[in-house]
Write an enzyme that holds these catalytic residues in place. Structure first.
Site, PDB file in Angstrom:
ATOM      1  N   SER A 224       0.845  -1.195   0.000  1.00  0.00           N
ATOM      2  CA  SER A 224       0.000   0.000   0.000  1.00  0.00           C
ATOM      3  C   SER A 224       0.882   1.247   0.000  1.00  0.00           C
ATOM      4  CB  SER A 224      -0.964  -0.040   1.191  1.00  0.00           C
ATOM      5  OG  SER A 224      -1.935   0.970   1.086  1.00  0.00           O
TER       6      SER A 224
ATOM      7  N   ASP B 198       3.575  13.956  -8.712  1.00  0.00           N
ATOM      8  CA  ASP B 198       4.697  13.132  -9.120  1.00  0.00           C
ATOM      9  C   ASP B 198       4.855  13.251 -10.633  1.00  0.00           C
ATOM     10  OD1 ASP B 198       5.576   9.631  -8.591  1.00  0.00           O
ATOM     11  OD2 ASP B 198       6.533  11.223  -9.716  1.00  0.00           O
TER      12      ASP B 198
ATOM     13  N   HIS C  32      -7.671  -4.921  -1.740  1.00  0.00           N
ATOM     14  CA  HIS C  32      -6.378  -4.362  -1.360  1.00  0.00           C
ATOM     15  C   HIS C  32      -5.577  -5.303  -0.465  1.00  0.00           C
ATOM     16  CE1 HIS C  32      -3.600  -1.068  -1.131  1.00  0.00           C
ATOM     17  NE2 HIS C  32      -3.686  -0.973   0.190  1.00  0.00           N
TER      18      HIS C  32
END
Length: 753
Positions: free
Chosen positions: A616, A668, A703
């Site tokens: 994660s 980013d 997840h």
């Protein structure tokens, strides 16, 4: 409401002076020669402590709780006296039920059956009401079809508020009143949408009864215009995959995209009159409601915590129920970082002639407990110092005491204290002079508590009276069997220490050394960070004997592991946390690289085999750390990573990074991709060779990677990866038979550049 099925047996242990044997303030090392095996550690630890969790019952007799007998009956027990009474016979318990909740007067039970998971916290179910005296079982809705989203008893009468089809209903003595008519795919009444459930409330409800049960506050969410995201399920839990994958579409707001809007509503239960309370704390498109709490013992006043969209400004708004007037009673500017939504407001009532509520705030630079006037005004600090309050465990308005856990000893520890909001005297309930990790669960009236020692040694639980925190009444869970079993093993050697950055901050480190560690040998090292804002991995809690312990113990692997909590992580003060604001992925990898360089000062560290693995946010941090090209890390494993925060959900990302418009430089700019598949494609197109990139998809897993056998496969693959990396020799990198260099070596041909 699920409770232990074995607690009643444990209570027969009787009076205990103190846990035997006493725990040393350090992780156990075992006492034998056995080493942990793969099957004992993965996909989950099989050698682990047991614990007891109780849902206390608020009744005339303090210390009562519900347990379940071996045959399934529900038993009302008193943890102090061991007296018990069968409330629901086994033949009255619905088969395959998922959960249950007792009516406050214990005359009925609300059952959830036919459970179907929705998101992390939410689910659909059928609900039934059992009248204990009559033995009758009645459906909450006659035509229910496993589609009720939430149901809750009123605290005072025979009412139940429930949500179905995103509409709110009130059930009372067998009669149902539909309160809202506009629920649908984009309108949610009394339950959160996906992003509020995941990032704001961490729960499946958005409705709150007043203490006297006469009013209900609830939120309405409108997702109209929020962009959708499609999640394909290729096997869809079928033995043979369908020709076309099932596609789940959810409204998923990303950075700078439209968020769901939210409204605040009040409902008079008796008259069914609903009132929309205008929310003016922030504009509709710049509003997040993070918490709702009643600030009265009846229904006079209710408050909500409002944030601006990027959650660095906060206003507490009080609403007078009769007049419907709203007033900002507290506000804060947190633009030096962000403001955490701690869900910690609690009404305490009169203190020296003025009404107060309690809350946690880090406005001073450290998270502490404050009293705030219900009508606004100067706060009163109950705790102070360069340490943090982690959680409020119990507010006892009779004794004027607040029980809480804190990091007063060290940021990696937790000790239990009380503080009087009358005298401000703070008292430890445990030995707070040594490293330990405690929490506690208090009975409904606050007369008793189960103290849970959670590490660093073998956990245990004891029962205490709040009148005497020195002498336990009983041992609840001793974990004697685990203590005995560990004597057969030679465990990894776990230690904790700090390293100091050039800028002056210290980083907490947890180190695992192989059981047969020899300082004259060379050892590969795996860093295992999470590193996300406000998180903590390095703590004195029990060291799970999981995958990290396995790769440290296996003689063919013998990895040293380092877990480092970088800047931005929790419980070291606001300045330490907020350092990463608006620049996630900048300081964190610097700290991991610095820690790795400090590691290499140890002669036993193999500089050619230094890896990093994270999940994660830890997966994101792994990728960013490798991106620094520091020359320190030789491999990385990135699991379920966030790869570009512009593509993550808005309410998490904007809390720390703000919007694209507010923080254009914070995005980013190095890697643009929608998900890991695109990252893989980007790396391949960038010329990364096959020996340097391995990818694995778990298509139908969430997840946590738990679908079918995915977890088993994943850990086998991880074990192979770290083994292969240990075998890798930098002077002779592995080459496939088709490599031009191999052909050149075999046939004397000049390899092409």
């Amino acid at each position: 409401m699920k409770t232990s099925q074995f607690l009643s047996l444990l209570l027969l242990a009787g009076i205990a002076q103190a846990i035997v044997p006493p725990r040393e303030p350090r992780p156990p090392t075992g006492g034998g020669n056995k080493l942990l095996t793969y099957k004992e550690c993965v996909p989950r630890a099989t050698i682990s402590p047991r614990s007891t969790s109780l849902a206390w019952i608020n009744s005339d007799e303090d210390g009562q709780y519900i347990s379940q007998s071996d045959d399934g009956a529900l038993i009302l027990q008193n943890i102090v006296t061991n007296t018990n009474k069968t409330l629901v016979a086994a033949d009255k318990v619905p088969k395959g039920y998922y959960d249950y909740w007792f009516k406050p007067d214990l005359s009925a039970v609300l059952w959830a059956t036919n459970y179907t998971k929705q998101y992390r916290h939410s689910y659909f179910a059928n609900y039934f009401i059992l009248d204990i005296e009559k033995g009758s079982l009645t459906p909450l809705a006659q035509d229910q079809a496993g589609d009720i989203q939430y149901a809750q008893w009123s605290p005072m009468d025979n009412s139940i508020a429930y949500v179905r089809g995103n509409d709110l209903y009130i059930w009372n003595n067998g009669k149902t009143k539909r309160i809202t008519e506009n629920g649908g795919p984009d309108i949610f009444n009394g339950v959160p949408d996906w992003v509020y459930e995941e990032e704001i409330f961490g729960d499946r409800f958005a409705l709150w009864f007043s203490p006297d049960g006469e009013y209900l506050a609830y939120l309405r969410f409108n997702e109209t215009g929020v962009p959708t995201y499609t999640i394909p399920y290729y096997k869809n839990k079928q033995k043979i995959a369908p020709a076309y994958p099932r596609e789940l579409e959810i409204r998923y707001p990303k950075v700078s995209a439209k968020n769901p809007t939210v409204q605040f509503h009040l409902l008079n239960i008796a008259s069914s009159q609903e009132t929309t309370i205008p929310v003016t704390a922030f504009p509709e498109n710049d509003l997040v409601i993070g918490e709702v709490a009643w600030l009265s013992s009846g229904h006079d006043s209710v408050a909500y915590r409002a944030f601006n969209r990027v959650q660095d400004r906060e206003k507490i708004v009080s609403v007078k129920v009769e007049s419907k007037e709203s007033k900002v009673i507290r506000e804060r500017d947190g633009t030096d970082g962000w403001i955490d939504n701690l869900l910690s407001m609690s009404y305490i009532g009169d203190v020296n002639g003025k009404e107060y509520y309690v809350d946690i705030s880090d406005a001073s630079g450290w998270a502490h407990i404050y009293l705030y006037p219900v009508d606004g005004g100067k706060e009163i600090a109950l705790t102070t110092g360069e340490w943090e309050v982690v959680a409020i465990l119990k507010v006892d308005t009779m004794k004027k005491l607040i029980y809480f856990t804190s990091t007063k000893y060290h940021s990696t520890t937790r000790h239990v204290y009380s503080v009087s909001y009358d005298t401000k005297v703070m008292t430890p309930l445990v030995n707070d002079k040594e490293a330990a990790y405690y929490t506690a669960s208090f009975s409904a009236k606050g007369g008793y508590y189960i103290l849970s020692y959670q590490g660093p040694n073998v956990p245990y639980q004891e029962l205490y009276s709040t009148k005497d925190s020195k002498k336990p009444l009983k041992t609840i869970t001793s974990n004697d069997a685990l203590l005995e079993k560990l004597k057969e093993y030679k465990l990894p050697k776990v230690s904790f220490f700090e390293i100091k950055l050039p800028s002056g901050e210290t980083l907490n480190v947890k180190q695992r050394l192989p059981p047969n560690f020899n300082p004259h040998k060379k050892y590969p090292v795996l860093f295992t960070p999470y590193g996300g804002p406000g998180a903590q991995e390095v703590s004195q809690a029990w060291n799970s004997l999981d995958f990290k312990s396995y790769i440290t113990s296996d003689p063919e692997l013998e990895y040293v592991t380092w877990t480092v909590d970088n800047r931005g992580t929790g419980y070291k003060g606001r300045k330490f946390r907020s350092a990463v604001a608006k620049r996630l992925g900048f300081l964190e990898p610097q700290d991991q690289v610095f820690a790795a360089k400090e590691l290499l000062k140890n002669r036993w560290a193999d500089k050619d085999h230094i890896g990093i693995w994270g999940w994660s946010y830890g997966g994101f941090l792994t990728a960013k750390t490798l991106e620094t090209d520091s020359g320190v890390f030789t491999f990385g494993i990135s699991t379920a990573p966030v790869s570009d925060f512009r593509l993550y959900d808005s309410m998490y990302t904007e809390r720390y990074m703000k919007t694209v418009e507010l923080n254009a430089d914070g995005c980013d700019d190095n890697v643009h991709f929608q998900n890991a598949a695109v990252l893989s494609n980007t790396l391949m197109n960038g010329g990364v060779t096959a020996d340097k990139l391995t990818t694995q998809w778990f298509t139908d897993s969430d997840h946590g990677i738990r679908y079918d056998m995915d977890s088993t496969y994943q850990y086998k693959q991880l074990a192979k990866m770290v083994y292969d990396q240990k075998q890798r020799r930098p002077e002779r990198p592995p080459m496939h038979q088709w490599s031009k260099r191999v052909l050149a070596a075999l046939f004397g041909e000049r390899a092409e550049e």
